[in-house]
Design a protein around this motif. Structure first.
Motif, PDB file in Angstrom:
ATOM      1  N   THR A  59      59.617  45.214  43.773  1.00 13.64           N
ATOM      2  CA  THR A  59      59.321  46.469  44.466  1.00 13.64           C
ATOM      3  C   THR A  59      59.242  46.267  45.970  1.00 13.64           C
ATOM      4  O   THR A  59      59.299  47.221  46.719  1.00 13.64           O
ATOM      5  CB  THR A  59      57.994  47.041  43.970  1.00 13.64           C
ATOM      6  N   ILE A  60      59.084  45.036  46.412  1.00 16.95           N
ATOM      7  CA  ILE A  60      59.116  44.714  47.836  1.00 16.95           C
ATOM      8  C   ILE A  60      60.445  44.008  48.078  1.00 16.95           C
ATOM      9  O   ILE A  60      60.806  43.078  47.373  1.00 16.95           O
ATOM     10  CB  ILE A  60      57.937  43.814  48.240  1.00 16.95           C
ATOM     11  N   THR A  61      61.182  44.453  49.059  1.00 16.14           N
ATOM     12  CA  THR A  61      62.507  43.898  49.334  1.00 16.14           C
ATOM     13  C   THR A  61      62.403  42.447  49.769  1.00 16.14           C
ATOM     14  O   THR A  61      61.607  42.104  50.627  1.00 16.14           O
ATOM     15  CB  THR A  61      63.204  44.719  50.439  1.00 16.14           C
ATOM     16  N   GLY A  62      63.231  41.615  49.174  1.00 13.83           N
ATOM     17  CA  GLY A  62      63.276  40.203  49.544  1.00 13.83           C
ATOM     18  C   GLY A  62      62.182  39.389  48.891  1.00 13.83           C
ATOM     19  O   GLY A  62      61.403  39.887  48.078  1.00 13.83           O
ATOM     20  N   PRO A  63      62.107  38.091  49.217  1.00 19.05           N
ATOM     21  CA  PRO A  63      61.112  37.212  48.609  1.00 19.05           C
ATOM     22  C   PRO A  63      59.693  37.663  48.951  1.00 19.05           C
ATOM     23  O   PRO A  63      59.426  38.122  50.053  1.00 19.05           O
ATOM     24  CB  PRO A  63      61.400  35.852  49.237  1.00 19.05           C
ATOM     25  N   HIS A 103      52.222  46.004  46.776  1.00 22.76           N
ATOM     26  CA  HIS A 103      52.463  47.021  45.749  1.00 22.76           C
ATOM     27  C   HIS A 103      51.710  46.579  44.496  1.00 22.76           C
ATOM     28  O   HIS A 103      52.019  45.547  43.918  1.00 22.76           O
ATOM     29  CB  HIS A 103      53.949  47.169  45.444  1.00 22.76           C
ATOM     30  N   TYR A 104      50.705  47.363  44.116  1.00 26.94           N
ATOM     31  CA  TYR A 104      49.891  47.075  42.945  1.00 26.94           C
ATOM     32  C   TYR A 104      50.184  48.121  41.879  1.00 26.94           C
ATOM     33  O   TYR A 104      50.147  49.323  42.151  1.00 26.94           O
ATOM     34  CB  TYR A 104      48.395  47.106  43.312  1.00 26.94           C
ATOM     35  N   LEU A 105      50.467  47.671  40.663  1.00 24.54           N
ATOM     36  CA  LEU A 105      50.745  48.586  39.562  1.00 24.54           C
ATOM     37  C   LEU A 105      49.959  48.147  38.334  1.00 24.54           C
ATOM     38  O   LEU A 105      50.249  47.112  37.734  1.00 24.54           O
ATOM     39  CB  LEU A 105      52.241  48.603  39.234  1.00 24.54           C
ATOM     40  N   PRO A 106      48.923  48.924  37.937  1.00 25.79           N
ATOM     41  CA  PRO A 106      48.175  48.579  36.729  1.00 25.79           C
ATOM     42  C   PRO A 106      48.967  48.968  35.490  1.00 25.79           C
ATOM     43  O   PRO A 106      49.928  49.722  35.559  1.00 25.79           O
ATOM     44  CB  PRO A 106      46.911  49.418  36.859  1.00 25.79           C
ATOM     45  N   CYS A 107      48.504  48.476  34.374  1.00 26.20           N
ATOM     46  CA  CYS A 107      49.145  48.815  33.099  1.00 26.20           C
ATOM     47  C   CYS A 107      48.788  50.227  32.674  1.00 26.20           C
ATOM     48  O   CYS A 107      48.115  50.961  33.365  1.00 26.20           O
ATOM     49  CB  CYS A 107      48.720  47.819  32.029  1.00 26.20           C
ATOM     50  N   CYS A 108      49.205  50.524  31.517  1.00 27.43           N
ATOM     51  CA  CYS A 108      49.071  51.846  30.910  1.00 27.43           C
ATOM     52  C   CYS A 108      47.619  52.138  30.512  1.00 27.43           C
ATOM     53  O   CYS A 108      46.854  51.254  30.187  1.00 27.43           O
ATOM     54  CB  CYS A 108      49.966  51.891  29.683  1.00 27.43           C
ATOM     55  N   ALA A 109      47.263  53.425  30.559  1.00 23.26           N
ATOM     56  CA  ALA A 109      45.917  53.863  30.148  1.00 23.26           C
ATOM     57  C   ALA A 109      45.758  53.616  28.649  1.00 23.26           C
ATOM     58  O   ALA A 109      46.738  53.648  27.919  1.00 23.26           O
ATOM     59  CB  ALA A 109      45.747  55.345  30.468  1.00 23.26           C
ATOM     60  N   PRO A 110      44.585  53.342  28.134  1.00 28.45           N
ATOM     61  CA  PRO A 110      43.317  53.285  28.860  1.00 28.45           C
ATOM     62  C   PRO A 110      43.002  51.900  29.405  1.00 28.45           C
ATOM     63  O   PRO A 110      41.957  51.690  29.993  1.00 28.45           O
ATOM     64  CB  PRO A 110      42.308  53.669  27.770  1.00 28.45           C
ATOM     65  N   GLY A 142      52.013  49.913  50.062  1.00 30.81           N
ATOM     66  CA  GLY A 142      52.102  50.169  51.492  1.00 30.81           C
ATOM     67  C   GLY A 142      51.500  49.044  52.301  1.00 30.81           C
ATOM     68  O   GLY A 142      51.233  47.955  51.803  1.00 30.81           O
ATOM     69  N   ALA A 143      51.292  49.331  53.569  1.00 33.55           N
ATOM     70  CA  ALA A 143      50.732  48.352  54.494  1.00 33.55           C
ATOM     71  C   ALA A 143      49.202  48.386  54.421  1.00 33.55           C
ATOM     72  O   ALA A 143      48.606  49.449  54.280  1.00 33.55           O
ATOM     73  CB  ALA A 143      51.198  48.647  55.912  1.00 33.55           C
ATOM     74  N   LEU A 144      48.604  47.208  54.509  1.00 39.32           N
ATOM     75  CA  LEU A 144      47.148  47.083  54.542  1.00 39.32           C
ATOM     76  C   LEU A 144      46.744  46.422  55.854  1.00 39.32           C
ATOM     77  O   LEU A 144      47.442  45.532  56.349  1.00 39.32           O
ATOM     78  CB  LEU A 144      46.640  46.233  53.376  1.00 39.32           C
ATOM     79  N   HIS A 145      45.606  46.840  56.401  1.00 38.61           N
ATOM     80  CA  HIS A 145      45.083  46.239  57.629  1.00 38.61           C
ATOM     81  C   HIS A 145      43.573  46.065  57.482  1.00 38.61           C
ATOM     82  O   HIS A 145      42.870  46.985  57.057  1.00 38.61           O
ATOM     83  CB  HIS A 145      45.381  47.125  58.848  1.00 38.61           C
ATOM     84  N   TYR A 146      43.090  44.888  57.849  1.00 38.69           N
ATOM     85  CA  TYR A 146      41.662  44.601  57.835  1.00 38.69           C
ATOM     86  C   TYR A 146      41.301  43.919  59.153  1.00 38.69           C
ATOM     87  O   TYR A 146      42.118  43.214  59.743  1.00 38.69           O
ATOM     88  CB  TYR A 146      41.282  43.659  56.680  1.00 38.69           C
ATOM     89  N   ASN A 147      40.049  44.108  59.599  1.00 32.65           N
ATOM     90  CA  ASN A 147      39.544  43.451  60.791  1.00 32.65           C
ATOM     91  C   ASN A 147      38.217  42.798  60.446  1.00 32.65           C
ATOM     92  O   ASN A 147      37.333  43.445  59.875  1.00 32.65           O
ATOM     93  CB  ASN A 147      39.366  44.453  61.942  1.00 32.65           C
ATOM     94  N   ILE A 148      38.086  41.523  60.787  1.00 32.15           N
ATOM     95  CA  ILE A 148      36.856  40.769  60.536  1.00 32.15           C
ATOM     96  C   ILE A 148      36.306  40.330  61.888  1.00 32.15           C
ATOM     97  O   ILE A 148      37.034  39.690  62.667  1.00 32.15           O
ATOM     98  CB  ILE A 148      37.124  39.535  59.653  1.00 32.15           C
ATOM     99  N   ILE A 171      52.808  40.946  47.010  1.00 34.56           N
ATOM    100  CA  ILE A 171      52.264  40.828  48.368  1.00 34.56           C
ATOM    101  C   ILE A 171      53.321  40.176  49.255  1.00 34.56           C
ATOM    102  O   ILE A 171      53.976  39.222  48.847  1.00 34.56           O
ATOM    103  CB  ILE A 171      50.977  39.983  48.372  1.00 34.56           C
ATOM    104  N   ASP A 172      53.463  40.677  50.480  1.00 34.58           N
ATOM    105  CA  ASP A 172      54.457  40.121  51.406  1.00 34.58           C
ATOM    106  C   ASP A 172      53.984  40.319  52.846  1.00 34.58           C
ATOM    107  O   ASP A 172      53.085  41.103  53.124  1.00 34.58           O
ATOM    108  CB  ASP A 172      55.805  40.808  51.192  1.00 34.58           C
ATOM    109  N   ASN A 173      54.641  39.601  53.741  1.00 39.06           N
ATOM    110  CA  ASN A 173      54.454  39.745  55.193  1.00 39.06           C
ATOM    111  C   ASN A 173      52.991  39.641  55.609  1.00 39.06           C
ATOM    112  O   ASN A 173      52.443  40.513  56.283  1.00 39.06           O
ATOM    113  CB  ASN A 173      55.059  41.072  55.680  1.00 39.06           C
ATOM    114  N   ILE A 174      52.363  38.538  55.209  1.00 40.48           N
ATOM    115  CA  ILE A 174      50.967  38.292  55.561  1.00 40.48           C
ATOM    116  C   ILE A 174      50.905  37.771  56.996  1.00 40.48           C
ATOM    117  O   ILE A 174      51.520  36.754  57.317  1.00 40.48           O
ATOM    118  CB  ILE A 174      50.326  37.264  54.610  1.00 40.48           C
ATOM    119  N   VAL A 175      50.170  38.478  57.839  1.00 43.26           N
ATOM    120  CA  VAL A 175      49.991  38.054  59.234  1.00 43.26           C
ATOM    121  C   VAL A 175      48.491  38.066  59.540  1.00 43.26           C
ATOM    122  O   VAL A 175      47.825  39.082  59.355  1.00 43.26           O
ATOM    123  CB  VAL A 175      50.738  38.975  60.223  1.00 43.26           C
ATOM    124  N   ILE A 176      47.988  36.919  60.002  1.00 41.04           N
ATOM    125  CA  ILE A 176      46.597  36.803  60.433  1.00 41.04           C
ATOM    126  C   ILE A 176      46.621  36.504  61.927  1.00 41.04           C
ATOM    127  O   ILE A 176      47.226  35.528  62.357  1.00 41.04           O
ATOM    128  CB  ILE A 176      45.847  35.707  59.662  1.00 41.04           C
TER     129      ILE A 176
END
Length: 191
Positions: A59-63, A103-110, A142-148, A171-176
């Motif tokens: 679901t994310i383009t490339g490795p 991109h997180y995708l859980p399994c089927c309900a329940p 989508g994109a996630l951003h955190y600040n510590i 998960i891709d494109n991790i930048v710290i």
């Protein structure tokens, strides 16, 4: 005769941003300095599968780094999990920015309420962990951003994935990036 003028500014700071980690998994491998742990509840006697590895595309383009869980015959009877820990030095910075695509995708309900993924950090080498975000029960991407703030020299970022039946997390494109003040006074000499 040369005149030298020295100006000293009290409380002068230079703002510095420095990229500490940038990983797009284009090498096809998880960096060797990262720790990957896989664990499973094998008491149910079923096959469980939850590796964290680099996948060529999805679901994310490339490795990208991904985790996938699976239980026998769609029963959701066995929980499997994995985490990856990324150590880094945050000393000398006033804050750390963490950016990534996912991109997180859980399994089927329940059973989807039992599937989850979390982003964690530690500033004491892993003795205590703080959760930045948890994903469960719904699809997220989508994109996630955190600040510590006030990072230490003994930082680590962790991604944890737990699943009962057929969920995944890419998960891709991790930048710290370290942000902050360098120096407590400024001196400059003019000729």
């Amino acid at each position: 005769m040369k005149k030298i003028l020295i100006l000293i500014f009290s409380g002068c700071f230079f703002i510095s941003n420095s990229q500490i980690i940038s990983e797009d998994f284009s090498s096809g491998m998880i960096p060797s300095s990262w720790t990957v742990n896989t664990y499973a509840n094998n008491t149910c006697g079923g096959f469980v599968y939850d590796p964290i590895q680099v996948w060529p595309t999805s679901t994310i383009t490339g490795p990208h780094m991904g985790a996938f869980s699976w239980s026998p015959a769609g029963t959701g009877a066995c929980q499997s999990g994995a985490n990856v820990m990324i150590p880094f030095n945050g000393s000398g910075f006033t804050s750390i920015d963490i950016d990534l695509d996912h991109h997180y995708l859980p399994c089927c309900a329940p059973m989807d309420t039992n599937d989850k993924a979390g982003v964690w950090y530690t500033d004491d080498g892993g003795t205590n962990w703080n959760q930045l975000q948890e994903f469960t029960g719904a699809e997220y991407s989508g994109a996630l951003h955190y600040n510590i703030t006030n990072p230490s020299s003994n930082m680590a970022l962790a991604f944890e994935h737990l699943g009962y039946n057929g969920n995944w997390w890419d998960i891709d494109n991790i930048v710290i990036t370290g942000n902050g003040s360098v120096g407590s006074g400024c001196t400059h000499t003019f000729n």
